[in-house]
Design a protein around this motif. Structure first.
Motif, short mmCIF file in Angstrom:
data_model
loop_
_atom_site.label_atom_id
_atom_site.label_comp_id
_atom_site.label_asym_id
_atom_site.label_seq_id
_atom_site.Cartn_x
_atom_site.Cartn_y
_atom_site.Cartn_z
N LYS A 9 40.46 -4.03 -49.61
CA LYS A 9 40.71 -3.62 -51.00
C LYS A 9 40.23 -2.20 -51.29
O LYS A 9 40.71 -1.55 -52.20
CB LYS A 9 39.99 -4.55 -51.98
N CYS A 10 39.27 -1.72 -50.53
CA CYS A 10 38.62 -0.44 -50.79
C CYS A 10 39.64 0.71 -50.81
O CYS A 10 40.48 0.82 -49.93
CB CYS A 10 37.56 -0.16 -49.73
N VAL A 11 39.51 1.56 -51.85
CA VAL A 11 40.39 2.72 -51.98
C VAL A 11 39.64 4.03 -51.72
O VAL A 11 40.14 5.11 -52.03
CB VAL A 11 41.10 2.76 -53.36
N SER A 13 37.03 5.53 -53.10
CA SER A 13 36.72 6.40 -54.23
C SER A 13 35.30 6.94 -54.18
O SER A 13 34.99 7.95 -54.81
CB SER A 13 36.93 5.66 -55.55
N GLN A 15 32.58 5.61 -55.44
CA GLN A 15 31.73 5.22 -56.57
C GLN A 15 30.54 4.38 -56.13
O GLN A 15 29.45 4.48 -56.71
CB GLN A 15 32.55 4.45 -57.62
N CYS A 16 30.71 3.61 -55.08
CA CYS A 16 29.61 2.79 -54.56
C CYS A 16 28.47 3.67 -54.06
O CYS A 16 27.30 3.45 -54.39
CB CYS A 16 30.11 1.88 -53.45
N ASN A 19 26.53 5.44 -56.86
CA ASN A 19 25.65 4.56 -57.63
C ASN A 19 24.53 3.93 -56.82
O ASN A 19 23.49 3.58 -57.38
CB ASN A 19 26.48 3.45 -58.29
N ALA A 54 31.68 -0.08 -61.09
CA ALA A 54 32.41 1.19 -61.03
C ALA A 54 33.53 1.19 -60.00
O ALA A 54 34.39 2.08 -60.03
CB ALA A 54 31.45 2.34 -60.73
N CYS A 55 33.55 0.23 -59.12
CA CYS A 55 34.56 0.20 -58.06
C CYS A 55 35.95 -0.03 -58.65
O CYS A 55 36.22 -1.08 -59.22
CB CYS A 55 34.24 -0.90 -57.05
N PRO A 56 36.86 0.95 -58.52
CA PRO A 56 38.18 0.81 -59.12
C PRO A 56 39.03 -0.28 -58.47
O PRO A 56 39.94 -0.81 -59.10
CB PRO A 56 38.81 2.19 -58.94
N ALA A 57 38.71 -0.63 -57.24
CA ALA A 57 39.48 -1.65 -56.52
C ALA A 57 38.82 -3.03 -56.60
O ALA A 57 39.36 -4.00 -56.07
CB ALA A 57 39.64 -1.25 -55.06
N GLN A 58 37.66 -3.10 -57.23
CA GLN A 58 36.88 -4.34 -57.30
C GLN A 58 36.65 -4.92 -55.90
O GLN A 58 36.77 -6.11 -55.67
CB GLN A 58 37.56 -5.36 -58.21
#
Length: 64
Positions: A9-11, A13, A15-16, A19, A54-58
């Motif tokens: 699922k990871c795109v 981004s 964000q992980c 944070n 914050a993960c856009p792909a959850q």
């Protein structure tokens, strides 16, 4: 706290890492999330929760 990532699922981004850099990193070749600390100290929990939110792909799931 148990952290589960779905690398499919990871795109990438990042964000992980922004944070919770003590817990997450990204692979050099494609930027996909990897867990570098699967037994984080309690003081890191807030950052981990923020990273999941914050993960856009959850792609990050947390089991408490």
């Amino acid at each position: 706290m148990k952290i589960v990532v779905d690398q499919d699922k990871c795109v990438s981004s990042g964000q992980c890492v922004l944070n919770a850099a003590e817990v997450f990193d990204q692979r050099d070749d494609d930027g996909v999330v990897v867990i570098i600390n699967d037994d984080p100290a309690p003081e890191l929990y807030e950052g981990i929760r923020n990273a999941a939110a914050a993960c856009p792909a959850q792609a990050i799931q947390i089991e408490e």
